[in-house]
Design a protein around this motif. Structure first.
Motif, PDB file in Angstrom:
ATOM      1  N   LYS A   1     -32.999  65.431 -33.670  1.00 42.35           N
ATOM      2  CA  LYS A   1     -31.964  65.549 -34.690  1.00 42.35           C
ATOM      3  C   LYS A   1     -32.380  66.575 -35.731  1.00 42.35           C
ATOM      4  O   LYS A   1     -33.449  66.478 -36.325  1.00 42.35           O
ATOM      5  N   VAL A   2     -31.546  67.569 -35.952  1.00 37.86           N
ATOM      6  CA  VAL A   2     -31.787  68.593 -36.970  1.00 37.86           C
ATOM      7  C   VAL A   2     -30.491  68.793 -37.749  1.00 37.86           C
ATOM      8  O   VAL A   2     -29.436  69.025 -37.162  1.00 37.86           O
ATOM      9  N   ASP A   3     -30.570  68.713 -39.081  1.00 33.70           N
ATOM     10  CA  ASP A   3     -29.382  68.851 -39.920  1.00 33.70           C
ATOM     11  C   ASP A   3     -29.254  70.219 -40.564  1.00 33.70           C
ATOM     12  O   ASP A   3     -28.151  70.656 -40.886  1.00 33.70           O
ATOM     13  N   ILE A   4     -30.367  70.886 -40.776  1.00 26.98           N
ATOM     14  CA  ILE A   4     -30.340  72.217 -41.385  1.00 26.98           C
ATOM     15  C   ILE A   4     -31.591  72.967 -40.963  1.00 26.98           C
ATOM     16  O   ILE A   4     -32.649  72.365 -40.762  1.00 26.98           O
TER      17      ILE A   4
ATOM     18  N   ASN B   1     -26.991  71.963 -51.960  1.00 21.49           N
ATOM     19  CA  ASN B   1     -25.551  72.251 -51.952  1.00 21.49           C
ATOM     20  C   ASN B   1     -25.008  72.312 -50.529  1.00 21.49           C
ATOM     21  O   ASN B   1     -23.936  71.768 -50.230  1.00 21.49           O
ATOM     22  N   ILE B   2     -25.732  72.981 -49.655  1.00 17.74           N
ATOM     23  CA  ILE B   2     -25.272  73.117 -48.278  1.00 17.74           C
ATOM     24  C   ILE B   2     -25.318  71.780 -47.546  1.00 17.74           C
ATOM     25  O   ILE B   2     -24.408  71.438 -46.783  1.00 17.74           O
ATOM     26  N   ILE B   3     -26.366  70.998 -47.792  1.00 16.35           N
ATOM     27  CA  ILE B   3     -26.467  69.683 -47.162  1.00 16.35           C
ATOM     28  C   ILE B   3     -25.319  68.794 -47.604  1.00 16.35           C
ATOM     29  O   ILE B   3     -24.672  68.137 -46.780  1.00 16.35           O
ATOM     30  N   GLU B   4     -25.028  68.774 -48.909  1.00 17.34           N
ATOM     31  CA  GLU B   4     -23.934  67.935 -49.414  1.00 17.34           C
ATOM     32  C   GLU B   4     -22.597  68.379 -48.828  1.00 17.34           C
ATOM     33  O   GLU B   4     -21.749  67.551 -48.476  1.00 17.34           O
ATOM     34  N   LYS B   5     -22.394  69.688 -48.730  1.00 21.26           N
ATOM     35  CA  LYS B   5     -21.154  70.192 -48.161  1.00 21.26           C
ATOM     36  C   LYS B   5     -21.027  69.794 -46.691  1.00 21.26           C
ATOM     37  O   LYS B   5     -19.950  69.386 -46.229  1.00 21.26           O
ATOM     38  N   THR B   6     -22.121  69.888 -45.954  1.00 21.52           N
ATOM     39  CA  THR B   6     -22.102  69.542 -44.532  1.00 21.52           C
ATOM     40  C   THR B   6     -21.808  68.062 -44.332  1.00 21.52           C
ATOM     41  O   THR B   6     -21.008  67.686 -43.465  1.00 21.52           O
ATOM     42  N   ILE B   7     -22.455  67.211 -45.134  1.00 21.51           N
ATOM     43  CA  ILE B   7     -22.228  65.774 -45.023  1.00 21.51           C
ATOM     44  C   ILE B   7     -20.787  65.439 -45.347  1.00 21.51           C
ATOM     45  O   ILE B   7     -20.144  64.623 -44.690  1.00 21.51           O
ATOM     46  N   TYR B   8     -20.228  66.071 -46.372  1.00 25.47           N
ATOM     47  CA  TYR B   8     -18.839  65.834 -46.755  1.00 25.47           C
ATOM     48  C   TYR B   8     -17.893  66.208 -45.620  1.00 25.47           C
ATOM     49  O   TYR B   8     -16.956  65.485 -45.298  1.00 25.47           O
ATOM     50  N   GLN B   9     -18.170  67.346 -44.990  1.00 26.89           N
ATOM     51  CA  GLN B   9     -17.329  67.778 -43.873  1.00 26.89           C
ATOM     52  C   GLN B   9     -17.431  66.805 -42.707  1.00 26.89           C
ATOM     53  O   GLN B   9     -16.427  66.511 -42.049  1.00 26.89           O
ATOM     54  N   ARG B  10     -18.625  66.297 -42.446  1.00 29.36           N
ATOM     55  CA  ARG B  10     -18.790  65.336 -41.358  1.00 29.36           C
ATOM     56  C   ARG B  10     -17.999  64.066 -41.635  1.00 29.36           C
ATOM     57  O   ARG B  10     -17.363  63.506 -40.742  1.00 29.36           O
ATOM     58  N   LYS B  11     -18.046  63.591 -42.875  1.00 27.49           N
ATOM     59  CA  LYS B  11     -17.305  62.390 -43.227  1.00 27.49           C
ATOM     60  C   LYS B  11     -15.804  62.614 -43.056  1.00 27.49           C
ATOM     61  O   LYS B  11     -15.084  61.753 -42.551  1.00 27.49           O
TER      62      LYS B  11
ATOM     63  N   SER C   1     -24.432  75.013 -32.608  1.00 24.76           N
ATOM     64  CA  SER C   1     -23.766  76.101 -33.336  1.00 24.76           C
ATOM     65  C   SER C   1     -23.304  75.713 -34.734  1.00 24.76           C
ATOM     66  O   SER C   1     -23.129  76.578 -35.595  1.00 24.76           O
ATOM     67  N   GLU C   2     -23.100  74.411 -34.984  1.00 23.73           N
ATOM     68  CA  GLU C   2     -22.615  73.977 -36.288  1.00 23.73           C
ATOM     69  C   GLU C   2     -23.739  73.622 -37.257  1.00 23.73           C
ATOM     70  O   GLU C   2     -23.474  73.272 -38.407  1.00 23.73           O
ATOM     71  N   ILE C   3     -24.984  73.701 -36.808  1.00 23.77           N
ATOM     72  CA  ILE C   3     -26.102  73.404 -37.720  1.00 23.77           C
ATOM     73  C   ILE C   3     -26.220  74.528 -38.746  1.00 23.77           C
ATOM     74  O   ILE C   3     -26.344  75.700 -38.373  1.00 23.77           O
ATOM     75  N   PRO C   4     -26.183  74.217 -40.038  1.00 22.54           N
ATOM     76  CA  PRO C   4     -26.329  75.275 -41.052  1.00 22.54           C
ATOM     77  C   PRO C   4     -27.687  75.959 -40.947  1.00 22.54           C
ATOM     78  O   PRO C   4     -28.708  75.296 -40.753  1.00 22.54           O
ATOM     79  N   VAL C   5     -27.674  77.285 -41.076  1.00 20.78           N
ATOM     80  CA  VAL C   5     -28.912  78.068 -40.988  1.00 20.78           C
ATOM     81  C   VAL C   5     -29.081  78.877 -42.272  1.00 20.78           C
ATOM     82  O   VAL C   5     -28.181  79.626 -42.672  1.00 20.78           O
TER      83      VAL C   5
ATOM     84  N   ILE D   1     -31.546  62.970 -43.130  1.00 26.97           N
ATOM     85  CA  ILE D   1     -31.461  64.427 -43.190  1.00 26.97           C
ATOM     86  C   ILE D   1     -32.773  65.034 -42.712  1.00 26.97           C
ATOM     87  O   ILE D   1     -33.836  64.735 -43.238  1.00 26.97           O
ATOM     88  N   VAL D   2     -32.678  65.904 -41.696  1.00 26.41           N
ATOM     89  CA  VAL D   2     -33.861  66.532 -41.115  1.00 26.41           C
ATOM     90  C   VAL D   2     -33.764  68.044 -41.296  1.00 26.41           C
ATOM     91  O   VAL D   2     -32.775  68.671 -40.891  1.00 26.41           O
ATOM     92  N   ILE D   3     -34.784  68.626 -41.893  1.00 22.67           N
ATOM     93  CA  ILE D   3     -34.859  70.080 -42.081  1.00 22.67           C
ATOM     94  C   ILE D   3     -35.877  70.645 -41.097  1.00 22.67           C
ATOM     95  O   ILE D   3     -37.015  70.186 -41.037  1.00 22.67           O
ATOM     96  N   LEU D   4     -35.453  71.645 -40.330  1.00 28.77           N
ATOM     97  CA  LEU D   4     -36.357  72.344 -39.417  1.00 28.77           C
ATOM     98  C   LEU D   4     -36.737  73.684 -40.041  1.00 28.77           C
ATOM     99  O   LEU D   4     -35.875  74.528 -40.293  1.00 28.77           O
ATOM    100  N   ILE D   5     -38.035  73.862 -40.306  1.00 29.43           N
ATOM    101  CA  ILE D   5     -38.545  75.121 -40.856  1.00 29.43           C
ATOM    102  C   ILE D   5     -39.106  75.946 -39.705  1.00 29.43           C
ATOM    103  O   ILE D   5     -39.992  75.503 -38.979  1.00 29.43           O
ATOM    104  N   VAL D   6     -38.577  77.164 -39.540  1.00 28.40           N
ATOM    105  CA  VAL D   6     -39.006  78.048 -38.453  1.00 28.40           C
ATOM    106  C   VAL D   6     -39.631  79.298 -39.079  1.00 28.40           C
ATOM    107  O   VAL D   6     -38.933  80.151 -39.625  1.00 28.40           O
ATOM    108  N   ASP D   7     -40.944  79.399 -38.996  1.00 30.19           N
ATOM    109  CA  ASP D   7     -41.663  80.513 -39.621  1.00 30.19           C
ATOM    110  C   ASP D   7     -43.033  80.620 -38.965  1.00 30.19           C
ATOM    111  O   ASP D   7     -43.713  79.609 -38.787  1.00 30.19           O
TER     112      ASP D   7
END
Length: 217
Positions: free
Chosen positions: A48-51, A120-130, A77-81, A5-11
């Motif tokens: 690779k960016v997951d969120i 919560n969002i990461i778990e939901k995204t992983i579940y959807q991918r599976k 477009s499907e990467i959670p933001v 899981i990779v988190i990209l912080i943009v600030d």
């Protein structure tokens, strides 16, 4: 650290990036960008960016323009933001959500709340991918969860192939298993399954069960 899981912080404000990185770096891989253009470069390089945790007010390319760009690209477009906001930014919150942002977190940051929201969002995204991966597999597949305390079974997921094999529409099979999953389990196998479930000290059980289709009752 979870390297998957990779988190990209943009600030553009370094202290904000430091705070957010400190919240997540023990559990996830964290990478940083100081504006939207740099973040796009990271994505365009195939990183690779997951969120994405996205600030709205930034120089060069702000968060709103960044959102517009990634939502136009099927690769991103499907990467959670998750948008970072502060008091008085309700209009920006609305714009971001309208453009497809999944949620927002408020400044000053509350580490406990932020971590729970992102998890919560990461778990939901992983579940959807599976689930999406399972849907591409030929044949019937179902995921059954077992409670040994009350002999309860729950089919938490099944693909179209399984409902087709059993001779049901997907909605029909869902209604049946929601009412009583044992209605689709062959009678003799149901007895064996319950016997195994009643054994003490079994955290994981292994068995084969036969399911009933509409042509074999």
């Amino acid at each position: 650290m979870n390297d998957e899981i990779v988190i990209l912080i943009v600030d553009d404000i370094e202290v904000n990036r430091v705070i957010l990185k400190g919240i997540f770096e023990q559990d996830y891989k964290v990478i940083e960008a100081d504006d939207g253009t740099t973040a796009l470069d990271i994505l365009n390089r195939g990183t690779k960016v997951d969120i994405i945790l996205l600030d709205i007010i930034m120089p060069v390319m702000n968060g709103i323009d960044f959102l517009k760009e990634i939502k136009k690209n099927k690769s991103y477009s499907e990467i959670p933001v998750i948008v970072n906001t502060q008091a008085g930014e309700q209009e920006n919150e609305y714009k971001a959500l309208a453009l497809g942002a999944d949620d927002f977190i408020a400044k000053p940051y509350n580490p406990k709340i932020i971590k729970r929201r992102i998890t919560n969002i990461i778990e939901k995204t992983i579940y959807q991918r599976k689930n999406n991966l399972i849907d591409t597999v030929p044949g019937g597949i179902g995921i059954i969860e077992v409670s040994t305390k009350n002999e309860k079974l729950r089919m938490s997921y099944f693909n179209d192939g399984l409902s087709s094999m059993l001779g049901y529409m997907k909605s029909e099979l869902q209604n049946i298993i929601d009412n009583d999953i044992y209605d689709v389990i062959y009678g003799k196998d149901e007895e064996v399954l319950k016997e195994i479930m009643n054994k003490d000290g079994e955290d994981i059980i292994h068995c084969k069960i036969r399911l009933i289709n509409t042509n074999k009752n």
